[in-house]
Design an enzyme around this catalytic site. Structure first.
Site, PDB file in Angstrom:
ATOM      1  N   ASN A   1       0.852  -1.194   0.000  1.00 51.48           N
ATOM      2  CA  ASN A   1       0.000   0.000   0.000  1.00 51.48           C
ATOM      3  C   ASN A   1       0.890   1.247   0.000  1.00 51.48           C
ATOM      4  OD1 ASN A   1      -1.666   2.212   0.918  1.00 51.48           O
ATOM      5  ND2 ASN A   1      -3.184   0.701   1.531  1.00 51.48           N
TER       6      ASN A   1
ATOM      7  N   GLU B   1      -8.703   0.503  -3.311  1.00 44.35           N
ATOM      8  CA  GLU B   1      -9.659   0.430  -2.210  1.00 44.35           C
ATOM      9  C   GLU B   1     -10.466   1.714  -2.124  1.00 44.35           C
ATOM     10  OE1 GLU B   1      -6.978  -2.215   0.924  1.00 44.35           O
ATOM     11  OE2 GLU B   1      -7.179  -0.040   1.202  1.00 44.35           O
TER      12      GLU B   1
ATOM     13  N   THR C   1      -8.195   6.380   8.993  1.00 44.69           N
ATOM     14  CA  THR C   1      -7.855   5.122   8.341  1.00 44.69           C
ATOM     15  C   THR C   1      -9.085   4.232   8.378  1.00 44.69           C
ATOM     16  OG1 THR C   1      -6.295   3.272   8.311  1.00 44.69           O
ATOM     17  CG2 THR C   1      -7.009   4.040  10.470  1.00 44.69           C
TER      18      THR C   1
ATOM     19  N   ARG D   1       4.809  18.110   2.245  1.00 45.52           N
ATOM     20  CA  ARG D   1       5.784  19.142   1.867  1.00 45.52           C
ATOM     21  C   ARG D   1       5.406  19.842   0.566  1.00 45.52           C
ATOM     22  NH1 ARG D   1      11.280  19.883   3.353  1.00 45.52           N
ATOM     23  NH2 ARG D   1      11.889  21.902   2.474  1.00 45.52           N
TER      24      ARG D   1
ATOM     25  N   HIS E   1      -4.579  -4.613   7.217  1.00 46.72           N
ATOM     26  CA  HIS E   1      -4.670  -3.541   8.211  1.00 46.72           C
ATOM     27  C   HIS E   1      -3.814  -3.891   9.415  1.00 46.72           C
ATOM     28  CE1 HIS E   1      -6.463   0.312   9.365  1.00 46.72           C
ATOM     29  NE2 HIS E   1      -6.240  -0.098  10.594  1.00 46.72           N
ATOM     30  N   ASP E   2      -2.816  -3.060   9.646  1.00 46.43           N
ATOM     31  CA  ASP E   2      -1.904  -3.171  10.789  1.00 46.43           C
ATOM     32  C   ASP E   2      -1.096  -4.469  10.805  1.00 46.43           C
ATOM     33  OD1 ASP E   2      -2.534  -0.680  11.685  1.00 46.43           O
ATOM     34  OD2 ASP E   2      -3.962  -1.352  13.200  1.00 46.43           O
TER      35      ASP E   2
ATOM     36  N   GLY F   1       0.895  -1.597   4.385  1.00 42.86           N
ATOM     37  CA  GLY F   1       1.319  -0.254   4.014  1.00 42.86           C
ATOM     38  C   GLY F   1       2.030   0.479   5.131  1.00 42.86           C
ATOM     39  N   HIS F   2       1.280   0.891   6.140  1.00 42.08           N
ATOM     40  CA  HIS F   2       1.813   1.754   7.194  1.00 42.08           C
ATOM     41  C   HIS F   2       3.049   1.147   7.844  1.00 42.08           C
ATOM     42  CE1 HIS F   2       1.506   4.903  10.291  1.00 42.08           C
ATOM     43  NE2 HIS F   2       1.887   3.955  11.132  1.00 42.08           N
TER      44      HIS F   2
ATOM     45  N   HIS G   1      -3.879  11.839   0.610  1.00 43.25           N
ATOM     46  CA  HIS G   1      -2.650  11.084   0.312  1.00 43.25           C
ATOM     47  C   HIS G   1      -2.654  10.722  -1.167  1.00 43.25           C
ATOM     48  CE1 HIS G   1      -5.572   8.021   1.434  1.00 43.25           C
ATOM     49  NE2 HIS G   1      -5.413   8.242   2.717  1.00 43.25           N
TER      50      HIS G   1
ATOM     51  N   ARG H   1      -8.927   8.763  -1.271  1.00 43.41           N
ATOM     52  CA  ARG H   1     -10.092   9.256  -0.525  1.00 43.41           C
ATOM     53  C   ARG H   1     -10.607  10.547  -1.163  1.00 43.41           C
ATOM     54  NH1 ARG H   1      -7.482   6.283   3.574  1.00 43.41           N
ATOM     55  NH2 ARG H   1      -8.991   5.106   4.833  1.00 43.41           N
TER      56      ARG H   1
ATOM     57  N   HIS I   1      -5.478   3.700  -1.962  1.00 46.76           N
ATOM     58  CA  HIS I   1      -6.809   4.023  -1.429  1.00 46.76           C
ATOM     59  C   HIS I   1      -7.051   5.520  -1.578  1.00 46.76           C
ATOM     60  CE1 HIS I   1      -9.955   3.131   1.922  1.00 46.76           C
ATOM     61  NE2 HIS I   1     -10.302   4.200   1.232  1.00 46.76           N
TER      62      HIS I   1
END
Length: 240
Positions: A7, A70, A100, A18, A190-191, A213-214, A50, A45, A43
């Site tokens: 992700n 997503e 999220t 920035r 997720h996570d 991802g994260h 992002h 939004r 994803h």
């Protein structure tokens, strides 16, 4: 074999903080595929905080693996994915300003909506997935929508695992059994991180795809992006 989809949302978040084009999301998309991942997840939004809608078109142009997009199937999102035609669309019930994604669909309440959206996607040859909490009772309603896959929301698992509550995996195992029974494939995301991903795959060996991802971006700050992706692939495949 479990596929790893990376992700890229956090790369875009860093760029947008920035302004300008550093880091270059398009170049990262090219690189992570070169480094061995099996696909890319994005994803977009509605507020484009992002991944932007322009990013989606740009990234799609350099995909050599698979692209998973997503999002909540609002009109703007559906128009985007029907134009891009990615390998997979994962429908997620996040609100417009959610930090999220933090829960799956109630497929009993939203069965008609999901069926309508999924029919449109499948008419364009797009593989479909529904984001779902580990609730076995919701799987049959998901299956009735015509979706190809379920993506298990693994946030609850990650919290339980971090606190050494190993039975946190039990609802996921039971939900996975129902998914297979209903002739659907299993994704998860997720996570997930380098610490917990092997345990998940060992307990649910028929997972088709994990989306990370994260944590992956965080871990790559210390290990480097290529080394981190290779570490995930080793963790995933050591269970096979």
């Amino acid at each position: 074999m479990v596929k790893l989809s990376v992700n890229l949302n956090k790369i875009a978040t860093l760029r947008n903080a920035r302004g300008g084009n550093i880091p270059n999301v398009l170049q990262v998309a090219i690189d992570v595929q070169k480094f061995g991942c099996n696909g890319i997840t994005i994803h977009p939004r509605p507020d484009e905080r992002h991944i932007t809608y322009k990013d989606v078109y740009d990234i799609n142009s350099v995909i050599t693996t698979e692209l998973n997009i997503e999002g909540n199937p609002i009109e703007k999102f559906m128009k985007l994915v029907l134009e891009v035609k990615p390998s997979q669309v994962t429908l997620v019930p996040d609100s417009e300003y959610a930090i999220t994604s933090n829960c799956g669909w109630n497929t009993f309440l939203y069965q008609d909506l999901l069926t309508h959206k999924i029919n449109k996607l499948k008419d364009c040859g797009i593989r479909t997935s529904i984001f779902l909490d580990p609730k076995p009772e919701l799987v049959s309603y998901a299956a009735k929508t015509g979706a190809d896959r379920i993506e298990l929301y693994t946030g609850y698992f990650a919290i339980g695992y971090a606190n050494k509550k190993w039975n946190c995996i039990d609802p996921y195992i039971n939900t996975a059994k129902m998914i297979v029974k209903n002739h659907m494939l299993i994704n998860a995301g997720h996570d997930l991180n380098l610490d917990n991903i092997s345990f998940l795959i060992r307990k649910i060996p028929n997972i088709s795809e994990v989306s990370v991802g994260h944590a992956l971006i965080h871990e790559s700050l210390y290990m480097g992006l290529e080394n981190t992706i290779q570490s995930y692939l080793k963790k995933i495949h050591q269970n096979k």
